[in-house]
Design a protein around this motif. Structure first.
Motif, PDB file in Angstrom:
ATOM      1  N   VAL A 274      -3.707  -3.904  14.664  1.00 40.48           N
ATOM      2  CA  VAL A 274      -3.131  -2.867  14.009  1.00 40.48           C
ATOM      3  C   VAL A 274      -2.248  -1.876  14.944  1.00 40.48           C
TER       4      VAL A 274
ATOM      5  N   THR B 138      -6.778   1.208   6.678  1.00 37.82           N
ATOM      6  CA  THR B 138      -7.038  -0.241   6.467  1.00 37.82           C
ATOM      7  C   THR B 138      -7.816  -0.985   7.417  1.00 37.82           C
TER       8      THR B 138
ATOM      9  N   VAL C  79      -1.052  -5.401  11.022  1.00 41.07           N
ATOM     10  CA  VAL C  79      -0.980  -4.190  10.202  1.00 41.07           C
ATOM     11  C   VAL C  79      -0.158  -3.181  11.059  1.00 41.07           C
TER      12      VAL C  79
ATOM     13  N   ASN D  86       4.368  -3.064   0.869  1.00 38.99           N
ATOM     14  CA  ASN D  86       3.147  -3.089   1.933  1.00 38.99           C
ATOM     15  C   ASN D  86       3.138  -4.631   2.559  1.00 38.99           C
TER      16      ASN D  86
ATOM     17  N   TYR E 131       2.184  -6.621   7.683  1.00 39.94           N
ATOM     18  CA  TYR E 131       1.970  -5.546   6.660  1.00 39.94           C
ATOM     19  C   TYR E 131       2.263  -4.271   7.198  1.00 39.94           C
TER      20      TYR E 131
ATOM     21  N   VAL F 264      -3.296  -2.521   1.265  1.00 37.09           N
ATOM     22  CA  VAL F 264      -3.060  -3.499   2.480  1.00 37.09           C
ATOM     23  C   VAL F 264      -4.246  -4.266   2.705  1.00 37.09           C
TER      24      VAL F 264
END
Length: 497
Positions: A6, A16, A279, A453, A461, A483
């Motif tokens: 992330v 998320t 992400v 997304n 994403y 997501v």
């Protein structure tokens, strides 16, 4: 168990991360700064505390769902919430003032009739009825379902405008709704302020922006004890409880691909890290402008809210003297019309009388004692000034904001012990972008739809304010649900049912 990297520790990214970790994935968050929360920051000094980002929570159901889904615990076990009543007080240029009750349409109608004259509340109530129709048409596609990667959502404005005049043309913008349907400059200013606080010009914002006052006046305004920063701390704690790993002071400098698919990230602290999915909670424009994501032609960039070029100035004031018992938590001080304000903003400047929001929370956690008071002022400004830097212009703009705020806090200047000013440059340092994205809005030929997304690059994403469903604290939480659903359930995921 998939490996998930992330980018960023903002609210959408953390929402998320916690959901994915709860689903059994191994999640690591890489944050270039030394803390979490993104734009949801805080500042403390000499016993005074302030939010440097949003000061109120709207649509708390989003974060209630997050805490239940990631730990089967209510939100109120992590933070203390209270409804703000009145939801807001408005001071208009002619000196008229009105307090709007929280989440009470009938109360709002009555308050407007009393303050602005008979018929004012009825016109506002009828407008909210049309705004409700708009909300019902856009709620699922704009908030609860993933946006198609193509951005191919309906671009027609769903607001059912009244047809007036010889040509029977309905209002096409928020400003035209004020002029044609509300027919009172004070009601028009009230409506316009809901766009201005999100950095949207009411003269060009689509009529569908009517959902902004509808959401607030229907679902209410809430305060988090200790400031909204306490919510960011609680979300971070929930991530840790679910096993999310955080690496602070570690910018992601590149997204690694193989055979046209994401395979990992390049990080400052750990070098190349393999990942099954990435992400990004960072601003989508910065990913491409800084070549974090590889691209050859600008046409490959995903769509985002490109017309948005506004940021915020926040002025934190430490005041001598206690907070009066009858002080409103939030007061909006309106200038004489919005045209001059937005003409200045469009030219890269700040009007002499900007719209200023004054926050005066009655919170012992944010003051050294009852003989002092913290007050926060915010105003929408250009993200980049045309003929000055924010370093030099910040104090002057803060002076303009303090002068305007005296309409809400009489004798304000004489009470100031010290002040701190946060400009768009500080927003850039915290989030990667000086601009503040608004929520997704229908109409405007799709210009105010954020990035989908799912990115053009498989395995990458987007979450957070620059991704669907756009900016705002509640919307960031929604992006986390969307997501995580796309990653866990795949491309067939269609949101909550």
């Amino acid at each position: 168990m998939a490996r998930i990297a992330v980018i960023g520790a903002g609210m959408g990214a953390m929402a998320t991360a916690a959901r994915l970790a709860t689903a059994g994935h191994r999640v690591t968050v890489y944050e270039r700064t030394k803390t979490h929360g993104g734009s949801v920051g805080g500042f403390t000094r000499e016993g005074f505390g302030f939010d440097t980002g949003p000061g109120l929570l709207h649509l708390p159901a989003v974060w209630r769902d997050f805490f239940v889904k990631t730990g089967k615990e209510p939100l109120e076990r992590s933070v203390a919430l209270t409804q703000v009543d009145p939801s807001s007080r408005h001071v208009f240029a002619d000196g008229t003032a009105v307090g709007l009750p929280n989440a009470s349409r009938g109360g709002v109608v009555s308050a407007l009739d009393t303050a602005l004259g008979a018929g004012s509340g009825e016109r506002w109530g009828e407008f909210l009825g049309r705004a409700r129709e708009t909300w019902e048409r856009v709620r699922r596609p704009l908030l609860e379902e993933p946006q198609p990667a193509s951005g191919a959502l309906p671009h027609d404005d769903p607001y059912p405008a009244l047809r007036r005049g010889l040509l029977r043309r309905g209002a096409r913008t928020l400003a035209e709704i004020g002029e044609r349907e509300l027919r009172d400059p004070r009601l028009a200013a009230l409506l316009a302020s809901y766009a201005t606080v999100y950095g949207l010009d009411p003269r060009t914002a689509p009529a569908s922006a009517a959902v902004l006052p509808y959401m607030e006046q229907t679902f209410g305004s809430w305060y988090v004890a200790g400031g909204v920063r306490a919510l960011a701390d609680a979300v971070h704690a929930r991530c840790l409880a679910r096993g999310v790993r955080f690496v602070f002071g570690s910018p992601v400098t590149g997204v690694v691909t193989r055979d046209g698919r994401v395979t990992g990230v390049e990080t400052g602290a750990e070098g190349t890290v393999e990942a099954d999915a990435v992400v990004s909670g960072a601003p989508v424009p910065s990913l491409y402008e800084e070549h974090v994501v590889g691209w050859e032609r600008q046409e490959e960039w995903p769509h985002w809210q490109s017309p948005v070029r506004t940021g915020r100035v926040t002025v934190m004031l430490a005041l001598s003297g206690g907070r009066p018992a009858d002080a409103a938590h939030r007061t909006v001080v309106h200038p004489a019309g919005t045209s001059a304000e937005w003409a200045a903003l469009a030219a890269g400047g700040v009007a002499e009388r900007p719209t200023v929001t004054v926050l005066r929370p009655d919170d012992p956690l944010l003051r050294p004692d009852d003989g002092h008071e913290p007050v926060t002022l915010t105003a929408t400004v250009p993200a980049v000034l045309a003929d000055a830097s924010w370093e030099t212009a910040g104090p002057r703009v803060a002076d303009l904001m303090v002068a305007a705020a005296e309409a809400a806090v009489p004798g304000l200047r004489e009470r100031i012990l010290w002040r701190e000013v946060r400009t768009p440059d500080d927003i850039r340092a915290a989030t990667g972008s000086a601009s503040v994205p608004p929520p997704a809005l229908a109409g405007a030929a799709g210009a105010l739809l954020p990035a989908a997304n799912t990115s053009p690059l498989p395995g990458l994403y987007f979450a957070g304010g620059w991704a669907h469903p756009g900016g705002g604290l509640a919307h960031a939480g929604m992006s986390g649900a969307l997501v995580s659903g796309l990653i866990v359930e795949g491309a067939g995921f269609r949101g909550s049912q």
